[in-house]
Design a protein around this motif. Structure first.
Motif, PDB file in Angstrom:
ATOM      1  N   LEU A  60       0.833  -1.202   0.000  1.00 17.85           N
ATOM      2  CA  LEU A  60       0.000   0.000   0.000  1.00 17.85           C
ATOM      3  C   LEU A  60       0.867   1.251   0.000  1.00 17.85           C
ATOM      4  CD1 LEU A  60      -2.836  -0.997   2.488  1.00 17.85           C
ATOM      5  CD2 LEU A  60      -3.040  -0.681   0.045  1.00 17.85           C
ATOM      6  N   ALA A  61       2.009   1.178   0.681  1.00 17.44           N
ATOM      7  CA  ALA A  61       2.898   2.330   0.721  1.00 17.44           C
ATOM      8  C   ALA A  61       3.673   2.488  -0.576  1.00 17.44           C
ATOM      9  CB  ALA A  61       3.877   2.203   1.889  1.00 17.44           C
ATOM     10  N   GLY A  62       3.644   1.458  -1.417  1.00 20.77           N
ATOM     11  CA  GLY A  62       4.319   1.560  -2.714  1.00 20.77           C
ATOM     12  C   GLY A  62       5.819   1.351  -2.645  1.00 20.77           C
ATOM     13  N   ILE A  63       6.257   0.467  -1.755  1.00 22.18           N
ATOM     14  CA  ILE A  63       7.683   0.165  -1.648  1.00 22.18           C
ATOM     15  C   ILE A  63       8.044  -0.873  -2.716  1.00 22.18           C
ATOM     16  CG2 ILE A  63       9.475  -0.689  -0.084  1.00 22.18           C
ATOM     17  CD1 ILE A  63       8.301   1.740   1.056  1.00 22.18           C
ATOM     18  N   PRO A  64       9.184  -0.732  -3.373  1.00 21.97           N
ATOM     19  CA  PRO A  64       9.550  -1.681  -4.421  1.00 21.97           C
ATOM     20  C   PRO A  64       9.543  -3.129  -3.948  1.00 21.97           C
ATOM     21  CG  PRO A  64      11.008   0.161  -4.516  1.00 21.97           C
ATOM     22  CD  PRO A  64      10.144   0.376  -3.316  1.00 21.97           C
ATOM     23  N   LEU A  65       9.454  -4.018  -4.931  1.00 18.54           N
ATOM     24  CA  LEU A  65       9.335  -5.464  -4.756  1.00 18.54           C
ATOM     25  C   LEU A  65       7.932  -5.875  -4.349  1.00 18.54           C
ATOM     26  CD1 LEU A  65      12.684  -6.425  -2.975  1.00 18.54           C
ATOM     27  CD2 LEU A  65      12.206  -6.216  -5.395  1.00 18.54           C
ATOM     28  N   THR A  66       7.006  -4.937  -4.310  1.00 21.15           N
ATOM     29  CA  THR A  66       5.607  -5.307  -4.081  1.00 21.15           C
ATOM     30  C   THR A  66       4.786  -4.798  -5.262  1.00 21.15           C
ATOM     31  OG1 THR A  66       5.149  -3.256  -2.941  1.00 21.15           O
ATOM     32  CG2 THR A  66       5.816  -5.101  -1.585  1.00 21.15           C
ATOM     33  N   ILE A  70       3.665 -10.174  -3.932  1.00 20.00           N
ATOM     34  CA  ILE A  70       5.110 -10.221  -4.167  1.00 20.00           C
ATOM     35  C   ILE A  70       5.405 -10.635  -5.609  1.00 20.00           C
ATOM     36  CG2 ILE A  70       7.254 -11.362  -3.480  1.00 20.00           C
ATOM     37  CD1 ILE A  70       6.145 -11.505  -0.680  1.00 20.00           C
ATOM     38  N   LEU A  71       4.612 -11.580  -6.127  1.00 24.88           N
ATOM     39  CA  LEU A  71       4.834 -12.048  -7.497  1.00 24.88           C
ATOM     40  C   LEU A  71       4.698 -10.886  -8.491  1.00 24.88           C
ATOM     41  CD1 LEU A  71       5.233 -14.533  -9.380  1.00 24.88           C
ATOM     42  CD2 LEU A  71       2.762 -14.542  -9.640  1.00 24.88           C
ATOM     43  N   PHE A  72       3.610 -10.131  -8.359  1.00 24.06           N
ATOM     44  CA  PHE A  72       3.432  -8.994  -9.267  1.00 24.06           C
ATOM     45  C   PHE A  72       4.456  -7.908  -8.988  1.00 24.06           C
ATOM     46  CE2 PHE A  72      -1.165 -10.420  -9.663  1.00 24.06           C
ATOM     47  CZ  PHE A  72      -0.944 -11.001 -10.889  1.00 24.06           C
ATOM     48  N   GLY A  73       4.979  -7.904  -7.774  1.00 28.21           N
ATOM     49  CA  GLY A  73       6.010  -6.932  -7.456  1.00 28.21           C
ATOM     50  C   GLY A  73       7.333  -7.272  -8.122  1.00 28.21           C
ATOM     51  N   LEU A  74       7.623  -8.579  -8.207  1.00 24.24           N
ATOM     52  CA  LEU A  74       8.887  -8.979  -8.817  1.00 24.24           C
ATOM     53  C   LEU A  74       8.771  -8.990 -10.330  1.00 24.24           C
ATOM     54  CD1 LEU A  74       9.942 -11.911  -6.491  1.00 24.24           C
ATOM     55  CD2 LEU A  74      10.997  -9.675  -6.672  1.00 24.24           C
ATOM     56  N   ALA A  75       7.638  -9.438 -10.825  1.00 22.50           N
ATOM     57  CA  ALA A  75       7.510  -9.606 -12.264  1.00 22.50           C
ATOM     58  C   ALA A  75       6.181  -9.045 -12.768  1.00 22.50           C
ATOM     59  CB  ALA A  75       7.620 -11.089 -12.605  1.00 22.50           C
ATOM     60  N   PRO A  76       6.089  -7.729 -12.864  1.00 21.46           N
ATOM     61  CA  PRO A  76       4.845  -7.140 -13.354  1.00 21.46           C
ATOM     62  C   PRO A  76       4.557  -7.550 -14.797  1.00 21.46           C
ATOM     63  CG  PRO A  76       6.551  -5.485 -13.237  1.00 21.46           C
ATOM     64  CD  PRO A  76       7.098  -6.715 -12.603  1.00 21.46           C
ATOM     65  N   GLY A  77       5.603  -8.051 -15.484  1.00 20.98           N
ATOM     66  CA  GLY A  77       5.430  -8.480 -16.862  1.00 20.98           C
ATOM     67  C   GLY A  77       4.422  -9.613 -17.002  1.00 20.98           C
ATOM     68  N   ILE A  78       4.325 -10.454 -15.969  1.00 19.72           N
ATOM     69  CA  ILE A  78       3.364 -11.561 -16.008  1.00 19.72           C
ATOM     70  C   ILE A  78       1.966 -11.026 -16.242  1.00 19.72           C
ATOM     71  CG2 ILE A  78       2.268 -13.341 -14.621  1.00 19.72           C
ATOM     72  CD1 ILE A  78       4.820 -13.662 -13.138  1.00 19.72           C
ATOM     73  N   PHE A  79       1.667  -9.998 -15.510  1.00 22.72           N
ATOM     74  CA  PHE A  79       0.349  -9.401 -15.585  1.00 22.72           C
ATOM     75  C   PHE A  79       0.115  -8.828 -16.974  1.00 22.72           C
ATOM     76  CE2 PHE A  79      -2.268  -5.606 -15.234  1.00 22.72           C
ATOM     77  CZ  PHE A  79      -3.397  -6.135 -14.656  1.00 22.72           C
ATOM     78  N   GLU A  80       1.167  -8.237 -17.494  1.00 18.82           N
ATOM     79  CA  GLU A  80       1.053  -7.608 -18.804  1.00 18.82           C
ATOM     80  C   GLU A  80       0.692  -8.644 -19.863  1.00 18.82           C
ATOM     81  OE1 GLU A  80       4.674  -5.968 -20.268  1.00 18.82           O
ATOM     82  OE2 GLU A  80       3.714  -4.008 -20.272  1.00 18.82           O
ATOM     83  N   LYS A  81       1.250  -9.835 -19.712  1.00 16.12           N
ATOM     84  CA  LYS A  81       0.938 -10.874 -20.690  1.00 16.12           C
ATOM     85  C   LYS A  81      -0.522 -11.271 -20.583  1.00 16.12           C
ATOM     86  CE  LYS A  81       5.539 -12.752 -21.121  1.00 16.12           C
ATOM     87  NZ  LYS A  81       6.375 -13.107 -19.984  1.00 16.12           N
ATOM     88  N   LEU A  82      -1.066 -11.163 -19.360  1.00 15.46           N
ATOM     89  CA  LEU A  82      -2.465 -11.569 -19.190  1.00 15.46           C
ATOM     90  C   LEU A  82      -3.416 -10.597 -19.869  1.00 15.46           C
ATOM     91  CD1 LEU A  82      -2.455 -12.644 -15.444  1.00 15.46           C
ATOM     92  CD2 LEU A  82      -2.317 -14.068 -17.449  1.00 15.46           C
ATOM     93  N   ILE A  83      -3.100  -9.316 -19.764  1.00 11.37           N
ATOM     94  CA  ILE A  83      -4.044  -8.309 -20.278  1.00 11.37           C
ATOM     95  C   ILE A  83      -3.969  -8.248 -21.805  1.00 11.37           C
ATOM     96  CG2 ILE A  83      -4.459  -5.852 -20.442  1.00 11.37           C
ATOM     97  CD1 ILE A  83      -5.512  -6.487 -17.955  1.00 11.37           C
TER      98      ILE A  83
END
Lengths: 464, 482
Positions: A374-380, A451-464
């Motif tokens: 929620l605070a927007g710290i990297p890796l999340t 944590i997964l989306f924090g490490l690899a936001p690309g995964i989500f991108e492939k979904l959309i």
């Protein structure tokens, strides 16, 4: 479209299940229903766009993605509700029925292509929420919250309806396509003040639903008074659906961007200020989360202010990240507040979390990750949510709003970290807190996804 | 691929340490740290200073946005990777004598920190750099806030908010730069070097970067978090903060600020230089008056980093080379000094100079190690501090003569506070606190000996290290001057 039909039927079935003597089949049945609805949602994935119900509802990948977030959140919330068995007064079948019906409303809001559909969606969602807010019948706070929400909500609906009427007067149609056409004519120089007024009033109604300042005054009281499980529902599902609807509305009137962008920008800034500064002075964790919900509405409004190509993905990603963290934060709050209850009332203050890392390391970790997100710290996931929103604003060239958002994020760290400090660095009693295995699975799932989306936001991108 | 190994190895070691539990934690962590050192040394042997960025890897991360998970090692990175991997095992070893509660978590956090630091020093993608820059905060925050002293909660909280506040401005700057790149945008740092930015934009960007790095180092007047945090943190965390993390700020100046906004540098560089020089003098004067040894070294570190920043702001070969070699030297000296303070504290239970005295009488070994590290810190010729300070001062002198003269006071003031530290704690009549003071144990010597060897190595033959960085620095200066 399938989820709308399925959820309506399932809602009725759920109400009938309430007559059965055995209370234990209710929760598994509801979870099954939600899984089925979630699965059916993706049948149309990648095939759209489809238009249903006499051109009133639109289904494309974007709406399906929002539906997916809403249904996933609903599943997780239902799973941690534990069947409402701790309170003798509760009526689980009705609660679950209302939850399922309200999801129908949310899905209508997300995919509306016609203002009447939007109105129906908002009302279905809101009326269910008014009832659920007051579901703790013998609790004064819950009653107060429901009444407040109803009165204010009714007012907002009035504005909204008036706005729709004016838009109809100006354009002669409720259809989004017609409104879009009219707006692009206006862009050519054909002025219509009725249209402007109508749009503004409609926006006010919608901004009320997502608790943007200065229409946010109900939020802290209602969030605090409502039973925590329904607060979670409100702060995730209502917000996601509200932003999806706002996105469609503003995207539809994009031709007159020059007219509304500054309005939304000012509201975004105000919302961030109110949410973040309000949250710092709260002594109750639950009330802090209410203000934090307001502040996140502010960040999401930045993406709407910019409304560039990345905005769409930014809103979807942010909603998902926010929903996951909010569900785990409220989930931990429910357990801890009940464990530390004072005279039968749940203790929702920060002090209740003292020494949580000793009492249950898993809960402390889940809570810490959700706060970091929620605070927007990297890796999340929360970091990338903010990142995508900032990039969308930068693409439009609105840097000043990003600078304000950054300053406000720093304020955010202050209040989100208070609870981490309580649970990790302060001493409390050493009574272990037990958590039901299923509850644990949901919390771990939410944390894992964060944590997964924090490490690899690309995964989500492939979904959309 | 070696770069990826360097980043992942400490993470893997950290996870293993965490899972292995209480009894084996220390040893496993040490093995992990040494393994990283081994890989780093191997990389160094393979490394060709003239060849630019090497051993790199690049994976699509946010593919549509052109953001990639990319890192590589050039001369500047190499030096700092060596520093990080050399110091981490020593930091781990130095913690052996104290029994920290929950050691598995303690040592694994140190290793996670090492991974994040190596990530910062090797990232070639701006957003990856940012990510590691922030991520490095989390382990050290928990280290300080869980295992720290009395006031730890308040102090570390201030530290966390302060530093993250700064870096968020850098994030805005990076997002802005990212949208200035032509075509489908990219966030490679080298692409940022090629941008033709207007002087006004460079001015804003200068401040966005400056604040981020100035808070991290810290430079005057952004230093208020530093002495408290150094004092309250457990010594290993203090060592991480002062020995390595501080270098992230200087590295950021060299890697991002200097080459991306040369025009911003022209507009505001002088002001930044003045701030750096004020920091040198101010830090030294406060250090002279401290009686808590840990706080004293914290302020000395603040003064030293001011000089490094001044060297970078002079944007000359001497300045940059001096800053780099001084980063190495300062890391070694400050870790040694903090360790010695920790040794004294663990035996006497006090860090106050007025309560100490006369330790030399029973401790020949400790006295010698202490003296060598201290002389390194005051930049005596033939010790490591001398090379760096000489180069740095000469660069500041070329920049503006009178500034060089003012900055040069650091040598005098430095010897004042350092010799006072030594005199008050080690010489004089034996105080009641130091009764029965034991000399160094074998494991303590194992930490100090490598440090002392490095003090002399850098002091006598600095070109081993200078030649690693020289081609990279020249390349960078070419960018700046165009």
């Amino acid at each position: 479209m399938y989820p709308i039909i399925l959820l309506s039927v399932f809602g009725i079935i759920t109400l009938f299940l309430g007559f059965s003597k055995s209370k234990n089949i209710l929760l598994p049945a509801v979870l099954l229903f939600l899984i089925v609805a979630l699965g059916s949602n993706f049948i149309e994935w990648g095939k759209g766009p489809f238009i249903y119900f006499n051109d009133m509802l639109r289904v494309d990948n974007l709406t399906l993605a929002f539906n997916g977030i809403v249904l996933l959140s609903a599943f997780m919330i239902a799973a941690i509700s534990g069947g409402f068995q701790d309170n003798a007064d509760s009526e689980p079948a009705e609660y679950y029925g209302l939850m399922l019906f309200s999801l129908v409303g949310a899905i209508m809001m997300i995919g509306f292509d016609h203002l009447i559909m939007l109105f129906i969606g908002v009302e279905i969602l809101s009326v269910a929420m008014y009832v659920l807010t007051g579901s703790n019948k013998r609790n004064l706070r819950s009653n107060e919250a429901a009444l407040k929400y109803l009165l204010m909500g009714a007012f907002a609906t009035g504005f909204m309806l008036f706005g729709m009427t004016l838009l109809y007067g100006a354009t002669g149609s409720f259809k989004l396509a017609a409104i879009q056409g009219f707006a692009s004519n206006m862009n050519m120089g054909q002025q219509s003040y009725i249209f402007y007024a109508g749009l503004l009033l409609l926006l006010i109604g919608m901004l009320f639903k997502v608790s943007a300042a200065p229409f946010h005054f109900w939020t802290p009281d209602v969030y605090e008074g409502a039973p925590t499980i329904f607060t979670t529902f409100m702060s995730t599902i209502v917000k996601t659906a509200g932003f999806a609807a706002l996105f469609r509305l503003l995207n539809g009137t994009f031709a007159i961007y020059g007219f509304w962008w500054i309005v939304i920008a000012i509201i975004a800034v105000l919302t961030m200020l109110v949410g973040n500064i309000g949250a710092t002075s709260q002594g109750s964790f639950k009330r802090m989360l209410a203000y934090s919900g307001i502040s996140h509405a502010g960040y999401l409004l930045i993406a709407l202010t910019a409304l560039t190509k990345p905005s769409q993905n930014a809103i979807v990603f942010y909603s998902l990240a926010y929903s996951l963290s909010t569900i785990s934060a409220f989930g931990v709050l429910m357990l801890v507040s009940k464990e530390k209850s004072i005279e039968g009332q749940p203790n929702e203050r920060y002090e209740a979390f003292n020494g949580l890392a000793r009492q249950n390391p898993l809960l402390a970790f889940v809570l810490a990750v959700s706060m970091l997100s929620l605070a927007g710290i990297p890796l999340t996931a929360g970091f990338w949510g903010k990142f995508f929103i900032f990039t969308s604003a930068a693409e439009r060239g609105i840097i000043w709003i990003t600078v304000i958002a950054v300053l406000m994020s720093t304020v955010g760290i202050y209040y989100y970290f208070r609870v981490i400090i309580s649970s990790y660095f302060r001493e409390g009693d050493t009574v272990k807190i037990r958590v039901a295995p299923f509850y644990q699975i949901i919390l771990v799932l939410a944390t894992f996804l964060t944590i997964l989306f924090g490490l690899a936001p690309g995964i989500f991108e492939k979904l959309i | 691929m070696l770069t990826l190994l360097l980043i992942l190895l400490p993470i893997a070691a950290g996870v293993i340490t965490l899972l292995a539990g209480e009894r084996l934690a220390k040893q496993l962590a040490l093995v992990g740290g040494l393994a990283s050192l081994g890989v780093a040394t191997f990389t160094w042997l393979q490394f060709d200073p003239a060849a630019g960025s090497q051993f790199g890897f690049k994976y699509a991360w946010v593919a549509s946005g052109g953001i990639s998970f990319a890192a590589g090692i050039d001369g500047i990175s190499m030096l700092l990777v060596l520093l990080t991997t050399f110091l981490t095992p020593l930091i781990i070893l130095s913690a052996f004598k104290n029994d920290y509660k929950n050691p598995a978590a303690f040592y694994s956090l140190i290793l996670f920190m090492e991974a994040a630091l190596i990530g910062v020093f090797t990232a070639t993608d701006a957003f990856l750099f940012y990510l590691f820059f922030e991520a490095a905060l989390i382990p050290v925050y928990f280290l300080s806030a869980i295992w720290g002293g009395e006031d730890r909660i308040k102090v570390t909280f201030k530290f966390f908010i302060y530093t993250i506040f700064g870096s968020l401005f850098m994030l805005v700057a990076l997002v802005y730069l990212y949208y200035q790149t032509p075509g489908t945008h990219t966030s490679e740092i080298s692409a940022f070097y090629q941008l033709q930015l207007s002087p006004a934009a460079q001015g804003y960007l200068f401040w966005a970067f400056f604040i981020a790095f100035a808070i991290k180092m810290p430079l005057f007047p952004f230093h208020t978090w530093q002495p408290d945090t150094y004092t309250q943190s457990p010594t290993p965390a203090t060592m991480l903060l002062s020995g390595i993390m501080l270098k992230m700020g200087v590295y950021g100046l060299i890697r991002l600020l200097l080459p991306i906004v040369p025009l911003g540098m022209q507009q505001w560089g002088f002001l930044a230089m003045i701030l750096a020089v004020i920091g040198i003098i101010y830090g030294s004067i406060i250090a002279i008056q401290q009686s808590d040894m840990k706080t004293l070294i914290a302020y000395s570190s603040f003064a030293h980093v001011g000089l490094m920043a001044a060297g970078v702001f002079s944007s000359s070969l001497n300045g940059l080379q001096g800053a780099l070699i001084q980063m190495l030297a300062h890391g070694i000296n400050v870790i040694g000094l903090f360790f010695i303070v920790d040794i004294i504290y663990s035996r006497t239970k006090t860090r106050y100079l007025d309560q100490l005295g006369g330790i030399t009488q029973s401790t020949p070994h400790l006295s010698v190690y202490f003296m060598v590290l201290l002389l390194g810190s005051v930049a005596l010729p033939l010790t490591n501090g001398f090379v760096g300070e000489f180069l740095l001062l000469s660069s500041v002198f070329q920049y503006k003569g009178w500034l060089g003269a003012v900055a040069g006071l650091t040598i005098i003031l430095g010897s004042v506070y350092m010799l006072r530290l030594f005199q008050k704690s080690m010489f004089g009549p034996k105080s009641k606190w130091v009764e029965g003071f034991q000399d160094l144990t074998a494991s303590e010597r194992a930490v100090l000996l490598p440090l002392v060897i490095m003090v002399f190595w850098i002091g006598i033959y600095p070109s081993t290290f200078l030649k690693i960085t020289e081609p990279a620095v020249n390349q960078l200066l070419q960018l700046v001057n165009n």
